[in-house]
Write a protein that holds these residues in place. Structure first.
Motif, PDB file in Angstrom:
ATOM      1  N   ALA A  42       4.367  -5.728 -12.841  1.00  0.00           N
ATOM      2  CA  ALA A  42       4.771  -4.555 -13.619  1.00  0.00           C
ATOM      3  C   ALA A  42       4.212  -3.271 -13.008  1.00  0.00           C
ATOM      4  N   GLN A  43       2.980  -3.309 -12.514  1.00  0.00           N
ATOM      5  CA  GLN A  43       2.387  -2.131 -11.884  1.00  0.00           C
ATOM      6  C   GLN A  43       3.108  -1.783 -10.584  1.00  0.00           C
ATOM      7  N   VAL A  44       3.467  -2.800  -9.810  1.00  0.00           N
ATOM      8  CA  VAL A  44       4.225  -2.554  -8.582  1.00  0.00           C
ATOM      9  C   VAL A  44       5.570  -1.923  -8.915  1.00  0.00           C
ATOM     10  N   ALA A  45       6.248  -2.456  -9.932  1.00  0.00           N
ATOM     11  CA  ALA A  45       7.548  -1.908 -10.333  1.00  0.00           C
ATOM     12  C   ALA A  45       7.419  -0.466 -10.794  1.00  0.00           C
ATOM     13  N   LEU A  46       6.356  -0.160 -11.552  1.00  0.00           N
ATOM     14  CA  LEU A  46       6.133   1.207 -12.015  1.00  0.00           C
ATOM     15  C   LEU A  46       5.941   2.150 -10.834  1.00  0.00           C
ATOM     16  N   GLY A  47       5.096   1.760  -9.899  1.00  0.00           N
ATOM     17  CA  GLY A  47       4.857   2.614  -8.739  1.00  0.00           C
ATOM     18  C   GLY A  47       6.106   2.846  -7.932  1.00  0.00           C
ATOM     19  N   LEU A  48       6.907   1.808  -7.731  1.00  0.00           N
ATOM     20  CA  LEU A  48       8.138   1.952  -6.957  1.00  0.00           C
ATOM     21  C   LEU A  48       9.166   2.796  -7.700  1.00  0.00           C
ATOM     22  N   ALA A  49       9.210   2.680  -9.035  1.00  0.00           N
ATOM     23  CA  ALA A  49      10.159   3.480  -9.813  1.00  0.00           C
ATOM     24  C   ALA A  49       9.813   4.964  -9.727  1.00  0.00           C
ATOM     25  N   VAL A  50       8.531   5.286  -9.870  1.00  0.00           N
ATOM     26  CA  VAL A  50       8.104   6.685  -9.744  1.00  0.00           C
ATOM     27  C   VAL A  50       8.410   7.208  -8.347  1.00  0.00           C
TER      28      VAL A  50
END
Length: 404
Positions: A42-50
């Motif tokens: 989830a943290q990886v997905a958040l960083g990539l989305a931003v």
């Protein structure tokens, strides 16, 4: 297989070296960030989305920078920045430091793509641009494919030392590509922006922006069909045929490497590009229909149909990519090639955001009828291409000649 010695070969070699490193990183990035750095998915997905949002917002300004400061200078500087940033991933310890570096990478990649398109326009005569762009795409597929094979070694070792070595190797490819780019010499001076033209003209070009908003998501859709939707479809509908997803990707990669240059024949300007793009969209729609049939076929026939669909898909993809380049180069003023590349990239990034949930809703949830719905999207887009590009040609005082 290669153009004559000169700028074209230099750019192809630099692109191959760079994408080889990218292929290795993409293969290992998920496990590096989760198993070595300790981030959650989830943290990886958040960083990539931003990062994706930041990159999309700055795509056009980065393209303008390539036009204003010179595509070669900007591309070299961007490659050096990306080398430093990828090396900096070694020091990531949390989600916020990862998000910061991922955002820098997203902006750098947007800038590099825009500058690379402008470099193609400046490095060779206009009649050679499509072939060079096709050579670069072939090099891209070959580099990423071979890089992915090299990236399998860190996966097998699954140690932090192996992942760090991979990051450093990727850094080295950016530095090597920057050194190679220094050898490129412009084929002709790039004209200055006329005083009566706005700085960010691409954002005011409604016809081109409309084309980007249609063709960018279409490009994302035909890419995600094989890499995202097909493997999940096979897992849900034909459990014994999971290997077909990999086989389809191999067919796609080999087809792009071997036939992309040949597919550029007959695309001599934006009008021809629209016709070629329409043809490609209809062909890809045919591959969607074939994939939809697999829901009701026996296992042995599924093999034949999926592999046939992959071959049809790559043919349509070759036409679609050729049409895209012909339109971008043809509708962009010579002094604004970079920012037009940036505007198109914005449309592509929007497609990257909406395509996975769209394919999930249609294909994974609806099954065979969902593939037919995807086919309908390609048909509608293909029929819209001539109208959108014709609009763009009419808004210019003089129809733009081949390639520019």
């Amino acid at each position: 297989m290669l153009p004559p010695p000169g700028n074209a070969r230099i750019l192809i070699f630099a692109h191959f070296v760079n994408t080889f490193g990218n292929g290795a990183y993409l293969t290992t990035s998920a496990l590096f960030l989760t198993r070595s750095v300790g981030l959650s998915p989830a943290q990886v997905a958040l960083g990539l989305a931003v990062a994706a949002a930041v990159g999309m917002a700055l795509s056009t300004p980065m393209g303008y920078a390539a036009d204003h400061y010179g595509a070669k200078r900007v591309l070299i500087g961007t490659l050096l920045l990306l080398a430093i940033t990828y090396a900096g991933l070694i020091a990531v310890r949390g989600v916020w430091s990862f998000t910061l570096l991922a955002s820098v990478i997203a902006v750098g990649e947007a800038c590099a793509k825009s500058a690379n398109g402008a470099m193609v326009a400046a490095a060779v005569p206009s009649e050679q641009r499509l072939r060079l762009r096709a050579y670069l795409r072939s090099a891209n597929n070959a580099g990423i494919g071979l890089g992915a094979l090299a990236g399998s070694l860190p996966l097998l070792l699954d140690t932090r030392a192996a992942y760090v070595a991979m990051l450093l190797a990727n850094t080295a490819t950016f530095l090597a590509a920057a050194m190679v780019i220094t050898r490129v010499r412009p084929a002709a001076p790039v004209p200055a922006r006329p005083d009566d033209q706005p700085r960010l003209i691409a954002l005011r070009d409604r016809s081109f922006f409309s084309f980007a908003l249609v063709d960018g998501p279409v490009a994302s859709l035909y890419n995600e069909m094989l890499s995202f939707a097909l493997p999940l479809w096979l897992a849900l509908r034909a459990h014994t045929l999971l290997w077909l997803g990999s086989a389809a990707l191999v067919i796609n990669t080999v087809g792009c490497v071997l036939f992309q240059v040949r597919a550029t024949r007959g695309a001599d300007g934006p009008a021809d590009g629209a016709r070629v793009g329409r043809r490609g969209a209809l062909v890809v729609a045919g591959s969607c229909v074939l994939l939809g049939l697999t829901a009701a076929l026996p296992v042995w026939l599924n093999c034949v149909v999926v592999l046939t669909a992959a071959a049809v898909h790559v043919l349509g993809e070759l036409f679609l990519s050729t049409g895209t380049w012909a339109v971008i180069f043809g509708l962009a003023p010579e002094w604004a090639q970079g920012q037009y590349q940036g505007v198109y990239l914005t449309g592509r990034q929007i497609g990257n955001m909406v395509t996975p949930p769209l394919l999930t809703a249609l294909v994974i949830s609806r099954g065979g009828p969902g593939w037919l719905a995807v086919a309908a999207i390609f048909v509608v887009a293909g029929l819209a291409y001539p109208r959108l590009v014709g609009w763009g040609i009419r808004t210019r005082a003089v129809a733009v000649p081949a390639g520019g």
